[in-house]
Design a protein around this motif. Structure first.
Motif, PDB file in Angstrom:
ATOM      1  N   LEU A   1       0.821  -1.210   0.000  1.00  0.00           N
ATOM      2  CA  LEU A   1       0.000   0.000   0.000  1.00  0.00           C
ATOM      3  C   LEU A   1       0.859   1.266   0.000  1.00  0.00           C
TER       4      LEU A   1
ATOM      5  N   ALA B   1      -4.326   2.573  -7.463  1.00  0.00           N
ATOM      6  CA  ALA B   1      -5.686   2.513  -6.912  1.00  0.00           C
ATOM      7  C   ALA B   1      -6.729   2.822  -7.981  1.00  0.00           C
TER       8      ALA B   1
ATOM      9  N   THR C   1     -13.989  -2.819   6.945  1.00  0.00           N
ATOM     10  CA  THR C   1     -13.860  -2.746   5.482  1.00  0.00           C
ATOM     11  C   THR C   1     -13.439  -4.128   4.978  1.00  0.00           C
TER      12      THR C   1
ATOM     13  N   ARG D   1      -8.524  -3.773   0.728  1.00  0.00           N
ATOM     14  CA  ARG D   1      -8.031  -2.685  -0.127  1.00  0.00           C
ATOM     15  C   ARG D   1      -7.576  -3.298  -1.416  1.00  0.00           C
TER      16      ARG D   1
ATOM     17  N   GLY E   1      -6.560   1.496   6.380  1.00  0.00           N
ATOM     18  CA  GLY E   1      -5.687   1.355   5.232  1.00  0.00           C
ATOM     19  C   GLY E   1      -4.286   1.840   5.576  1.00  0.00           C
TER      20      GLY E   1
END
Ligand code: SF4
Lengths: 410, 67
Positions: free
Chosen positions: A68, A75, A295, A299, A353
């Motif tokens: 990330l 993204a 979530t 991601r 995230g």
């Protein structure tokens, strides 16, 4: 899962588990057992998505943070290999900067960071405290049981984000219905498209009015960027939509699901109810963020150049999914990870995230949750569930995990 | 004062404010939320907090050079 590897499935030469995976019925707070198995087996595994595509699933905390934070990871939902969440995901509305890469992402994000600075958020704390106290007063004044989601968990963040953005709360039924459709995994592309368009039109209209008649709110700030020629009206609307949506669907679920989790850990609930120590409230919020990791679709990114990670080569054009709920149970980082322990140091969780896309609203979310968790159980010490756990419907079907409703009494 | 030195790359900062939460004596934010370094050479008792800030900064904008 193990049985798909060892079972008699000769017709499938390349067995790959489906993602997302089902949770165990009796452990609605734990990640799916299949994810845990993948994590124990190794850092990376291929999974199969709804559309048949096979991105990599990254299970370990360190690898997720590395990816990330890597600029070779995109993204942008239009990047080749991007693992899409559902039909129509990505569509023609790009939810502002979260689906863009730097430098455009950074440029747009910086336009709305100001209200989320720690000091600005702290200045809002008394406002949030009043909102929370008012909603608790209303609950106590009426008869029980009530649905905690409708009476409390959803109104708190909704009132706060409306105040911050400058959106009239009187319209909340309209945008709450639409945001719910937008994050429902089984919504058809048409339904999701219609809900998105309706709120976009509504917000676009509000921004238009703020252009002519600015006030002291975030919509006026965004309108000011349009006036200065820095962004067009459409980008302004998408940015406002992103903030409104994110402000609703995350904190509300953390409040309701967190409360349910605490009901099932009475010793931990008692800690919060009886404490005078704000530091404990702060650490409790971090631990609940880690433990619940709402979530739950991960991601998602597309890799734009070959990257070696966890001893494997991810090739350009392949998708990666960082399942944060399993990284937040990585025993390398969080000893005894499946235990809810409000006193542990959980600050390194990846519930928001990591990397340049890390949640912009996190200071606000944290503050709201701190006020809620420090107030609700103390003011209603006998708060308890009004139905057994097996009657609760969990949001396995939404982009954000939580409960559809939570009947409570006191 | 200590031998350790903090470096902050404001170009990378994404204004998450995590450094301020972790080490408020060493970091602040400007009006746009971008991190500001208050002490290049933090007091030894603040070093653990700075290490936490380095660990939680999502943008890898903070470095602690210890000698
Ligand atoms: S933690 Fe990193 S990204 Fe966040 S404000 Fe501080 S320097 Fe910026």
């Amino acid at each position: 899962m193990a049985d798909t590897l060892t079972g008699p499935l000769p017709q499938d030469p390349d067995p790959v588990p489906d993602f997302p995976m089902p949770r165990a019925a009796r452990c609605p707070f734990d990640p799916p057992p299949g994810l845990k198995e993948l994590q124990e087996r190794g850092p990376l595994a291929k999974v199969r998505l709804w559309d048949g595509s096979r991105p990599w699933l990254v299970t370990r905390h360190a690898d997720q943070r590395a990816l990330l934070g890597d600029h070779r990871v995109s993204a942008d939902t239009d990047s080749p290999g991007y693992p899409s969440k559902a039909a129509g995901d990505g569509g023609d509305t790009k939810f502002g900067f979260i689906m863009l890469d730097d430098p455009e992402h950074a440029r747009l994000r910086r336009m709305v960071t100001a209200p989320f600075a720690i000091r600005r958020v702290e200045a809002l704390r008394p406002v949030v405290q009043d909102i929370v106290d008012g909603l608790v007063d209303d609950m106590l004044a009426g008869p029980g049981p009530v649905d905690l989601v409708e009476a409390f968990a959803l109104p708190v963040p909704s009132l706060v984000i409306c105040e911050l953005l400058g959106v009239p709360y009187d319209d909340h039924a309209f945008f709450q219905d639409n945001t719910r459709t937008m994050v429902h995994r089984d919504a058809t592309p048409e339904q999701r498209g219609r809900a998105t368009r309706e709120i976009a039109e509504y917000l676009g209209g509000l921004i238009g009015r703020r252009l002519a008649d600015p006030r002291d709110d975030l919509l006026s700030g965004i309108a000011g960027r349009v006036r200065a020629g820095e962004i067009d009206h459409r980008t302004a609307t998408e940015t406002a939509l992103l903030l409104l949506l994110a402000g609703h669907e995350t904190t509300a679920n953390m409040i309701a699901l967190g409360t349910l989790a605490l009901f099932h850990h009475p010793d931990q609930l008692a800690l919060l109810r009886d404490t005078e120590d704000p530091a404990l409230v702060v650490s409790a919020v971090e631990e609940l963020l880690r433990y619940l990791s709402i979530t739950h679709l991960g991601r998602r990114r597309a890799v734009t150049a070959d990257i070696e990670i966890g001893g494997r080569l991810i090739k350009a054009g392949e998708g990666v999914i960082m399942a944060n709920e399993i990284a937040n149970r990585d025993p390398e980082v969080f000893p005894d990870p499946d235990r809810l322990d409000l006193t542990r140091d959980a600050r390194r969780h990846v519930a928001f995230g990591f990397g340049v896309h890390q949640c912009l609203g996190q200071p606000l979310a944290r503050m709201e949750l701190q006020v809620v968790y420090a107030t609700l159980y103390r003011r209603i010490p006998t708060l308890r569930p009004a139905v057994p756990l097996d009657e609760i419907r969990f949001k396995e079907d939404a982009f954000i995990y939580g409960v559809h409703s939570l009947p409570v009494t006191w | 004062m200590s031998g350790a030195e903090v470096e902050l790359e404001t170009d990378r900062c994404v204004a998450s404010g995590q450094c301020v939460v972790a080490a408020g004596q060493v970091f602040d934010q400007d009006d746009d939320g971008i991190a500001v370094l208050l002490a290049e050479r933090p007091a030894p008792e603040h070093l653990d907090d700075v290490r936490e800030a380095v660990a939680v900064c999502p943008a890898a904008a903070i470095r602690l050079l210890e000698r």
